[in-house]
Design a protein around this motif. Structure first.
Motif, PDB file in Angstrom:
ATOM      1  N   THR A   1       3.229  -3.915  81.158  1.00 35.74           N
ATOM      2  CA  THR A   1       4.264  -4.191  80.150  1.00 35.74           C
ATOM      3  C   THR A   1       3.642  -5.011  79.030  1.00 35.74           C
ATOM      4  O   THR A   1       2.672  -5.736  79.251  1.00 35.74           O
ATOM      5  N   ILE A   2       4.211  -4.881  77.864  1.00 35.30           N
ATOM      6  CA  ILE A   2       3.837  -5.727  76.737  1.00 35.30           C
ATOM      7  C   ILE A   2       5.145  -6.286  76.186  1.00 35.30           C
ATOM      8  O   ILE A   2       6.118  -5.551  76.047  1.00 35.30           O
ATOM      9  N   ALA A   3       5.161  -7.587  75.939  1.00 35.30           N
ATOM     10  CA  ALA A   3       6.410  -8.234  75.539  1.00 35.30           C
ATOM     11  C   ALA A   3       6.212  -9.068  74.280  1.00 35.30           C
ATOM     12  O   ALA A   3       5.523 -10.092  74.322  1.00 35.30           O
ATOM     13  N   PRO A   4       6.799  -8.653  73.162  1.00 38.66           N
ATOM     14  CA  PRO A   4       6.848  -9.555  72.014  1.00 38.66           C
ATOM     15  C   PRO A   4       7.661 -10.803  72.392  1.00 38.66           C
ATOM     16  O   PRO A   4       8.661 -10.703  73.100  1.00 38.66           O
ATOM     17  N   VAL A   5       7.202 -11.969  71.948  1.00 38.39           N
ATOM     18  CA  VAL A   5       7.841 -13.247  72.278  1.00 38.39           C
ATOM     19  C   VAL A   5       8.310 -13.905  70.986  1.00 38.39           C
ATOM     20  O   VAL A   5       7.584 -13.928  70.001  1.00 38.39           O
ATOM     21  N   PHE A   6       9.543 -14.408  70.999  1.00 40.18           N
ATOM     22  CA  PHE A   6      10.018 -15.160  69.848  1.00 40.18           C
ATOM     23  C   PHE A   6      10.979 -16.244  70.304  1.00 40.18           C
ATOM     24  O   PHE A   6      11.641 -16.129  71.320  1.00 40.18           O
TER      25      PHE A   6
ATOM     26  N   THR B   1       4.265  -8.425  91.777  1.00 38.85           N
ATOM     27  CA  THR B   1       3.448  -9.544  91.329  1.00 38.85           C
ATOM     28  C   THR B   1       2.621  -9.088  90.134  1.00 38.85           C
ATOM     29  O   THR B   1       2.312  -7.902  90.004  1.00 38.85           O
ATOM     30  N   TYR B   2       2.267 -10.047  89.268  1.00 34.22           N
ATOM     31  CA  TYR B   2       1.521  -9.678  88.072  1.00 34.22           C
ATOM     32  C   TYR B   2       0.580 -10.785  87.623  1.00 34.22           C
ATOM     33  O   TYR B   2       0.744 -11.940  87.979  1.00 34.22           O
ATOM     34  N   LEU B   3      -0.406 -10.389  86.828  1.00 32.90           N
ATOM     35  CA  LEU B   3      -1.277 -11.283  86.087  1.00 32.90           C
ATOM     36  C   LEU B   3      -1.086 -10.931  84.622  1.00 32.90           C
ATOM     37  O   LEU B   3      -0.807  -9.773  84.292  1.00 32.90           O
ATOM     38  N   GLY B   4      -1.236 -11.902  83.760  1.00 31.94           N
ATOM     39  CA  GLY B   4      -1.001 -11.613  82.350  1.00 31.94           C
ATOM     40  C   GLY B   4      -1.696 -12.591  81.433  1.00 31.94           C
ATOM     41  O   GLY B   4      -2.497 -13.426  81.860  1.00 31.94           O
TER      42      GLY B   4
ATOM     43  N   ASN C   1      11.809 -28.022  77.884  1.00 28.74           N
ATOM     44  CA  ASN C   1      12.769 -28.088  76.782  1.00 28.74           C
ATOM     45  C   ASN C   1      12.614 -26.908  75.825  1.00 28.74           C
ATOM     46  O   ASN C   1      13.224 -26.878  74.775  1.00 28.74           O
ATOM     47  N   GLN C   2      11.789 -25.935  76.178  1.00 28.55           N
ATOM     48  CA  GLN C   2      11.534 -24.795  75.299  1.00 28.55           C
ATOM     49  C   GLN C   2      12.137 -23.528  75.895  1.00 28.55           C
ATOM     50  O   GLN C   2      11.985 -23.252  77.076  1.00 28.55           O
ATOM     51  N   THR C   3      12.839 -22.770  75.075  1.00 32.49           N
ATOM     52  CA  THR C   3      13.361 -21.475  75.502  1.00 32.49           C
ATOM     53  C   THR C   3      12.829 -20.407  74.559  1.00 32.49           C
ATOM     54  O   THR C   3      12.882 -20.559  73.347  1.00 32.49           O
ATOM     55  N   ASN C   4      12.276 -19.374  75.122  1.00 31.50           N
ATOM     56  CA  ASN C   4      11.774 -18.244  74.352  1.00 31.50           C
ATOM     57  C   ASN C   4      12.450 -16.978  74.841  1.00 31.50           C
ATOM     58  O   ASN C   4      12.836 -16.877  76.008  1.00 31.50           O
ATOM     59  N   LEU C   5      12.562 -16.007  73.967  1.00 30.92           N
ATOM     60  CA  LEU C   5      13.053 -14.685  74.322  1.00 30.92           C
ATOM     61  C   LEU C   5      11.887 -13.718  74.277  1.00 30.92           C
ATOM     62  O   LEU C   5      11.017 -13.818  73.414  1.00 30.92           O
ATOM     63  N   GLN C   6      11.874 -12.782  75.217  1.00 37.80           N
ATOM     64  CA  GLN C   6      10.847 -11.754  75.269  1.00 37.80           C
ATOM     65  C   GLN C   6      11.518 -10.401  75.331  1.00 37.80           C
ATOM     66  O   GLN C   6      12.633 -10.280  75.835  1.00 37.80           O
ATOM     67  N   VAL C   7      10.823  -9.382  74.837  1.00 34.70           N
ATOM     68  CA  VAL C   7      11.317  -8.009  74.906  1.00 34.70           C
ATOM     69  C   VAL C   7      10.257  -7.193  75.651  1.00 34.70           C
ATOM     70  O   VAL C   7       9.377  -6.587  75.029  1.00 34.70           O
ATOM     71  N   PRO C   8      10.294  -7.196  77.001  1.00 38.57           N
ATOM     72  CA  PRO C   8       9.273  -6.453  77.753  1.00 38.57           C
ATOM     73  C   PRO C   8       9.476  -4.942  77.600  1.00 38.57           C
ATOM     74  O   PRO C   8      10.582  -4.437  77.733  1.00 38.57           O
ATOM     75  N   ILE C   9       8.375  -4.263  77.310  1.00 38.04           N
ATOM     76  CA  ILE C   9       8.385  -2.816  77.163  1.00 38.04           C
ATOM     77  C   ILE C   9       7.408  -2.250  78.184  1.00 38.04           C
ATOM     78  O   ILE C   9       6.221  -2.588  78.173  1.00 38.04           O
ATOM     79  N   TRP C  10       7.890  -1.387  79.089  1.00 34.56           N
ATOM     80  CA  TRP C  10       7.038  -0.777  80.103  1.00 34.56           C
ATOM     81  C   TRP C  10       6.217   0.325  79.448  1.00 34.56           C
ATOM     82  O   TRP C  10       6.748   1.319  78.979  1.00 34.56           O
TER      83      TRP C  10
ATOM     84  N   THR D   1      12.033 -28.145  62.642  1.00 31.08           N
ATOM     85  CA  THR D   1      12.360 -26.782  63.059  1.00 31.08           C
ATOM     86  C   THR D   1      11.057 -26.110  63.449  1.00 31.08           C
ATOM     87  O   THR D   1      10.066 -26.177  62.725  1.00 31.08           O
ATOM     88  N   SER D   2      11.066 -25.473  64.610  1.00 33.05           N
ATOM     89  CA  SER D   2       9.867 -24.845  65.137  1.00 33.05           C
ATOM     90  C   SER D   2      10.170 -23.366  65.419  1.00 33.05           C
ATOM     91  O   SER D   2      11.206 -23.050  66.004  1.00 33.05           O
ATOM     92  N   ILE D   3       9.266 -22.474  65.005  1.00 28.43           N
ATOM     93  CA  ILE D   3       9.429 -21.041  65.249  1.00 28.43           C
ATOM     94  C   ILE D   3       8.224 -20.549  66.048  1.00 28.43           C
ATOM     95  O   ILE D   3       7.078 -20.848  65.702  1.00 28.43           O
ATOM     96  N   ASN D   4       8.482 -19.801  67.124  1.00 25.06           N
ATOM     97  CA  ASN D   4       7.433 -19.228  67.969  1.00 25.06           C
ATOM     98  C   ASN D   4       7.423 -17.709  67.811  1.00 25.06           C
ATOM     99  O   ASN D   4       8.471 -17.064  67.914  1.00 25.06           O
ATOM    100  N   LEU D   5       6.243 -17.146  67.603  1.00 33.88           N
ATOM    101  CA  LEU D   5       6.052 -15.696  67.563  1.00 33.88           C
ATOM    102  C   LEU D   5       4.792 -15.372  68.342  1.00 33.88           C
ATOM    103  O   LEU D   5       3.760 -16.031  68.163  1.00 33.88           O
ATOM    104  N   GLY D   6       4.853 -14.343  69.197  1.00 29.74           N
ATOM    105  CA  GLY D   6       3.662 -14.002  69.969  1.00 29.74           C
ATOM    106  C   GLY D   6       3.819 -12.732  70.767  1.00 29.74           C
ATOM    107  O   GLY D   6       4.754 -11.946  70.571  1.00 29.74           O
ATOM    108  N   VAL D   7       2.902 -12.563  71.705  1.00 30.02           N
ATOM    109  CA  VAL D   7       2.890 -11.385  72.565  1.00 30.02           C
ATOM    110  C   VAL D   7       2.417 -11.808  73.957  1.00 30.02           C
ATOM    111  O   VAL D   7       1.593 -12.724  74.095  1.00 30.02           O
ATOM    112  N   ALA D   8       2.974 -11.152  74.983  1.00 28.43           N
ATOM    113  CA  ALA D   8       2.631 -11.479  76.367  1.00 28.43           C
ATOM    114  C   ALA D   8       2.523 -10.200  77.198  1.00 28.43           C
ATOM    115  O   ALA D   8       3.522  -9.700  77.701  1.00 28.43           O
ATOM    116  N   PRO D   9       1.305  -9.658  77.348  1.00 32.93           N
ATOM    117  CA  PRO D   9       1.141  -8.494  78.218  1.00 32.93           C
ATOM    118  C   PRO D   9       1.106  -8.910  79.688  1.00 32.93           C
ATOM    119  O   PRO D   9       0.662 -10.016  80.014  1.00 32.93           O
TER     120      PRO D   9
END
Length: 161
Positions: A56-61, A91-94, A41-50, A71-79
């Motif tokens: 890649t490193i992707a800010p997550v919100f 394929t990747y590990l992160g 039930n959760q949807t997040n947006l990521q901005v992957p940057i090569w 109301t819930s707000i998510n902020l993070g990072v996902a390399p």
């Protein structure tokens, strides 16, 4: 003369077909994109940057609002660290680190911190679009002391600019 033109046209067409068949669909270095991931039930947006050919490193919100509830707000990072980058599939590990701030309509605010390990694959349909699947091993640290350990899976679609 007409047969020479036909032969030249045929050779040119074969050259074009073979050159596109060997082209890599993975985005070029320094490309960024926009990823929508769906996980339960959760949807997040990521901005992957090569950053280079394999990292890649992707800010997550993300935001989740349920009327008259919270109301819930998510902020993070996902390399991501790509292990095997082929012409169409990688394929990747992160890792993942997300801060989740929840403001309920009644009661005190709550902050959670999610740490996770991820792994998955991404299929590049073209230079600008990919579909992926990711498995997650998450540890949720809660303000209330209700820490949780769990697994998850996500389906993603990315558009690279």
């Amino acid at each position: 003369m007409k047969s020479v033109i036909k032969l030249f046209s045929l050779c040119f067409a074969i050259f074009l077909i073979s050159s596109t068949a060997f082209a890599q669909n993975r985005p070029t270095q320094s490309t960024f994109g926009l990823t929508a991931s769906i996980q339960g039930n959760q949807t997040n947006l990521q901005v992957p940057i090569w950053l280079n050919d394999n990292v890649t490193i992707a800010p997550v919100f993300g935001i989740n609002h349920q009327q008259n509830n919270f109301t819930s707000i998510n902020l993070g990072v996902a390399p991501r660290f790509y292990q095997d980058v082929g012409s169409d599939f990688a394929t990747y590990l992160g890792a993942r680190g997300i801060i989740q701030r929840t403001s309920p309509e009644v009661g005190a605010e709550d902050s959670d911190f999610l740490l996770g390990a991820t792994g998955g694959g991404e299929y590049f349909l073209g230079e600008h679009f990919s579909l992926g699947v990711e498995v997650q091993l998450n540890f949720l640290i809660n303000d209330n002391g209700n820490d949780r350990f769990g697994t998850g899976a996500a389906v993603m679609g990315t558009y690279y600019f």
